[in-house]
Each structure stands twice: as C-alpha cells, then as structure tokens.
Scaffold this active site. Sequence first.
Site, PDB file in Angstrom:
ATOM      1  N   ASP A 149       0.882  -1.164   0.000  1.00 16.57           N
ATOM      2  CA  ASP A 149       0.000   0.000   0.000  1.00 16.57           C
ATOM      3  C   ASP A 149       0.920   1.214   0.000  1.00 16.57           C
ATOM      4  O   ASP A 149       1.543   1.531   1.011  1.00 16.57           O
ATOM      5  CB  ASP A 149      -0.881  -0.045   1.264  1.00 16.57           C
ATOM      6  CG  ASP A 149      -1.698   1.233   1.465  1.00 16.57           C
ATOM      7  OD1 ASP A 149      -1.650   2.114   0.586  1.00 16.57           O
ATOM      8  OD2 ASP A 149      -2.383   1.334   2.505  1.00 16.57           O
TER       9      ASP A 149
ATOM     10  N   LYS B 187       2.793  11.343  -3.531  1.00 14.46           N
ATOM     11  CA  LYS B 187       1.778  10.650  -4.321  1.00 14.46           C
ATOM     12  C   LYS B 187       0.879  11.648  -5.060  1.00 14.46           C
ATOM     13  O   LYS B 187       0.363  11.358  -6.128  1.00 14.46           O
ATOM     14  CB  LYS B 187       0.944   9.779  -3.378  1.00 14.46           C
ATOM     15  CG  LYS B 187      -0.019   8.834  -4.045  1.00 14.46           C
ATOM     16  CD  LYS B 187      -0.564   7.872  -3.012  1.00 14.46           C
ATOM     17  CE  LYS B 187      -1.685   7.015  -3.520  1.00 14.46           C
ATOM     18  NZ  LYS B 187      -2.176   6.113  -2.472  1.00 14.46           N
TER      19      LYS B 187
ATOM     20  N   GLU C  46      -7.117   0.636  -4.751  1.00 18.49           N
ATOM     21  CA  GLU C  46      -7.172   0.530  -3.288  1.00 18.49           C
ATOM     22  C   GLU C  46      -8.516  -0.025  -2.790  1.00 18.49           C
ATOM     23  O   GLU C  46      -8.530  -0.930  -1.950  1.00 18.49           O
ATOM     24  CB  GLU C  46      -6.869   1.892  -2.655  1.00 18.49           C
ATOM     25  CG  GLU C  46      -5.400   2.253  -2.795  1.00 18.49           C
ATOM     26  CD  GLU C  46      -5.087   3.729  -2.628  1.00 18.49           C
ATOM     27  OE1 GLU C  46      -5.991   4.499  -2.224  1.00 18.49           O
ATOM     28  OE2 GLU C  46      -3.941   4.119  -2.905  1.00 18.49           O
TER      29      GLU C  46
ATOM     30  N   ASP D 206     -13.171   5.584   2.343  1.00 17.26           N
ATOM     31  CA  ASP D 206     -11.761   5.679   2.732  1.00 17.26           C
ATOM     32  C   ASP D 206     -11.445   7.112   3.176  1.00 17.26           C
ATOM     33  O   ASP D 206     -11.301   8.009   2.343  1.00 17.26           O
ATOM     34  CB  ASP D 206     -10.895   5.261   1.534  1.00 17.26           C
ATOM     35  CG  ASP D 206      -9.399   5.310   1.835  1.00 17.26           C
ATOM     36  OD1 ASP D 206      -9.009   5.822   2.907  1.00 17.26           O
ATOM     37  OD2 ASP D 206      -8.616   4.836   0.989  1.00 17.26           O
TER      38      ASP D 206
END
Length: 622
Positions: free
Chosen positions: A15, A77, A178, A200
């Site tokens: 992850d 990211k 994800e 999330d």
Amino acid sequence: MTEKQASQEIVIGIDLGTTNSLAAIVGKDGPRILHQRDGEALIPSVVSFLDDGSHIVGEKARHRAVTHPRHTVHSVKRLMGQNIDEVKQRESDRLGYQVVQAKDSLLARIDIDGKLYTPQEISAMILGEVRRTAEEALGKPVKSAVITVPAYFDDAQRQATRDAAKIAGLQALRIVNEPTAAALAYGLDTSREGTVVVYDLGGGTFDVSVLKITQGVYKVSATAGNTHLGGDDFDMLIVDFILDAVKEHIASDATIPPEAMQQIRLSAEQLKQQLSASETAALEIDLDLEEPVHFTLSRADFETAIRPLIDETLACCHSALTDAGIQPEAVDEVVMVGGSTRIPLVRQLVEKDLGRKLHVELDPDRVVALGASIQADILSGGTKDLLLLDVIPLSLGIETVGGAFSKLVTRNSTVPARATEMFSTSVDDQTSIEINVFQGERELVRDCRQLGAFKLRGIPPMPAGLPRVEVTFLVDADGVLTVTSREQRSEVEASIEVVPSHGLTRDEVKDIIRNSIKMARDDFLARDLVELRNKANNLATGTRRVLAMPEMPFTDEQRQDLETDLAHLDSLAKGEDIAELRAKCDAFGEKTQALADQAIGEAIKAELNREQSKLPSSPQQP
Ligand code: AMP
C-alpha cells in the site's frame, strides 16, 4: 514462467500511501503485515535529504519536516504523473518543498537545492524502504510486488507508479485499485455477489468507491471524493480551539513561534485520537509563560466541529452511488478504510446514512496492504479462483481524416479490453501513416487528449483507400494500452505502448464527461461536417481518377457536366453548410453510381464507392 517457478516466487502486496506505506504477504496462516525491526508497520511516506546529498525515509524523515521543510518531501503521491499547473493549482502552499517544471516537459519535479527529482524517484525511495523492510522481515530477497493506487488514478499516474517500482528494483506485477484491495481483504469475493461501498477517510484525502462484484469479478463502477479532506482538517479545527484558549493567556499582539505551532498541531492530533476512545481529552501547552496553558476538549464539541466535513463525505457517497446507478438501499456491504474511520461519529453517520452495518473488523490502516497481498498471492500461484477487473475511465481511439476521433475502446469497458478496426489511406501512394492515439469523449480530436503517436512505414505505394490498415487496441489488466497497426497487403506492422505524458485528476475526468454531454449537439454537427467532407473528397478523388482513364467512354458533354459537379462539390466541402453538402453528396453519389452501372466494370465501381474510414496523410509524405 512455469507454474512451479511462479509458485516459488515471493510477491508482496504494497500500500503506497500519501501519508504512510506498508507491505503485507500471505503466509501459512493467511495475510499478515510485514513489520519493521522496531515493530512498527507503517512507514511514513516521507523522504528527507541530508546535507551530504544522501536521504533518509520514514519516521526519521518525518521528524525532519519541522526543522528542514525544504529538504523533506511528503505527499509525493499527489505529484505522480501530474504536470506543474495541476500541482500548483491544487497544492499551492501546502507543500513545504519546492516543486518546479521539468526542462523537457510540463511534468512536476521536486527541487532540492537545485537538483531535480521526479516524483517517481522519490516514490522509488519509499518503495525501496518498504522493500528493505519486507526483505528483513522475510529473510529473503523480494523482487515483485502488487502495488495499490486510488481507483481514480489514470494511465499516467498508474504508469508513474509502475516506473517508481522499477527504479526501486521491484517488478509491479499488478497495479490494483485501493478499494478493490480493501474489499478483497474482507473476503468479499467469490462467495458474494453485489455492491460494495468502500469509504476511505485518511489523513489528507477522502475517497469513496462503488464496486460491483459478479462471479468473483470486481468492477469499480464509480468513484468520488475530495483530495483535500481528511484527518489533517480535523486536527486544524482542534488547533483553532487550542489557539482560542492560548490567546486568553498571551498579549493580543503576541505571535506564536512556528515551533510552538507545530507542537500544537501534533498535540491536536493526539487529542483527536484520544477522543475516539474517551469522552474528553486534555493537554498542557507549555509556551514559556508563567504556567502552562491547560486545555480540555469534549467529544461532543469535537463532533459539532467536524460534522460539516463528515456531511460532505456523505454527499460524495451519494454522488458516487448516483454515478453508478445504484440506490442506497441496494448497497450490500460497506467497508471502512483509513485512520480517520476510527472516529465514532464517522462510523455512526456512515452507518445511519447507508443503512448497513459497517466492516470495521480489520485495522483501517492495514486493510489495503492486506488486500494487495491477497492479489499478490493469486499472482504467485496461491489462490486461483479470483479475477480482478477494472474499467477504462475514458474512451480510447485514433484520429481519422479531418480530425475526427474514431473510438475503438469505449468508456467503462472492463479491462483487459481489445478492439480492432480497419482503416485506409487518404492520399495516393502514401507509404507511411501516422497513427495518433487519443483519449476522450468528444467527436473531434482537437477536444480530446493526445496520448501518443507512431508511424507505420514501408507501405508499398497504392492508390488512396486501397491499403487495409488494421488498428488494434489492447488494454491490459493494469490499464496499460498497446496500439498496433498492420497493413494487411504488405504485412508491415508498427506499435506503441502508450505512456501518457501527463495525468488527469478525477475531477478532470468528470469534467471531460460532463463537457461531452453538454457539447453533444455541437460535436455531432462538427463530426457530421467532417464525415461529409471526407465523403465529398472520396467521391471527387474517385471520379477524377475515372475521368483520367483514357479508356472511359465519356462524351465531352458528360465530362463537362462532371467537372462542373466536381467544382461545386469542392466548394461546398470547403464551406460549412451541412445540409447543402449532404444533398450534393447524395445527388452526385447517385449520378456517379448510375454512370458506373452503365459504363464501367466492377473494379471501377468499387473505386467510386470505396468508403472505408481513412487515416490522415502523414505530414512527411511527399
Ligand atoms: P491514513 O492516511 O489512513 O493513515 O490515516 C491517518 C489519519 O488517521 C490521521 O489523520 C490520523 O490522525 C487519523 N487517525 C489515526 N488513528 C485515529 C484515531 N484513533 N482516531 C481518530 N483519527 C485517527
């Protein structure tokens, strides 16, 4: 690779998060997290550069962010596959380090004392640390991994992630969404069919995804979210409370030094986390005053403050469900991911809003890595009965004559996807063809996004329209696009793997789709005009070719009549009047058809009627 070799290979799940990264593997007892030597699982996704040019990664790097903000890279990211404008617009002053434009493209680079790094290189440093941790924990070298990315990541962002893995010496066997990984971790796989909502809420971002599972196949039907909403915002609300309390103890014009502010921020986060377990939380703030400032916060006050932000996430959930065409009552499972879903109010409101009991049994910080390890296990030959599928967010195709966009793979097709279409040349004796690959929903390529271009060379000279150029689009399970073109008579072939030059955000994808709907009528007319012009040009070229043949038994009068028609057709094709051009094309088409029937053989009839889609002539063509 043989089955035996495959089953021996170690493949870990990673992850690669905005804030933290971690790895997991499926062992004898099922999926488990790989810990660092100090027992910690989460590796902060932070890289800090030291004076001697070397760098450190993880917790130590995170601590350096306060003292060396310009040398410490966090949230990289957010920069993956992005161009500088996108970063400037969205991140502006949130990043303490410098982001500049690359010399040779629009892409964002990280500037550390004049040395430029790509986001891929920084991510590779983080992946390198994850890999080292995994190798230490396993006592074996690790060369392959499954890496997760947000469901809304486009081709460029996925490719950047793959490149980062390569730099870190890891082969990314699969890039997995994800939310899909999270659903996998909960075992919502072959045994169940239905709709899963993955909520999330992390430190800096909120994502919601709607997954449809059918016979073990996962499909992301819709995503929504906010790239700047998360636990950090809750911290800032507590910081405001603390500052109000502090201000009662200091002079009204006094400023709080940056180090103290940083300390207050960290304390706010601690308070927030305590409030997930208790009804009140307290702390002492030492500001070198006579005595420390005592601060208490109740869960109720905290909940009142964060409520509007949670409501915003719920609105996103509904918009994703609407996009997916699902009624909230039809949702079967809700999976909670991200550290901020530990907040009791978040759970309560999501549960109430979606009317389903939530999956919160697994650690919300680890569920994505655990799911990635399950996919890794499938790829290394462990579990065999599961298939993962995702969809293509925007249509893919090529440019044809007149700037029309010919879609080969349409939006929402599941990957892997394959499509083949036949095209031809638009100019006589064209020996090379440029294939321009585009992505988008509009009818003309000028309104779409170019992904790449390549040339098919070595076609033997033939009249326009005669070559048979087969174009094949193949999107693999990771969303990587390979375009191949092949001229069937000569068997010359050329292909490219598309590495798009810059990324699109989820909002941009939405905008593109919205625009295509808004502009549908205009686009339709523009496309109609392009197609009619192509038809007129084809008719004119064919007729002129026939007129030039000495054996044709036309009278002077017939020739004169056709020349007049051709001149009229040419002038209409240059204009904008669709109706008149269409009428002329139809009339002229009938006339030449009649002539062909009357006087000419089959081959020439074909010449007049050839109607294959044509590719633009190559600019280098003599
Ligand atoms: P993630 O990005 O998923 O790692 O989530 C990190 C966020 O979760 C940070 O904002 C943390 O402060 C927050 N977080 C972690 N544990 C808790 C907790 N017990 N209560 C509230 N927030 C938490």
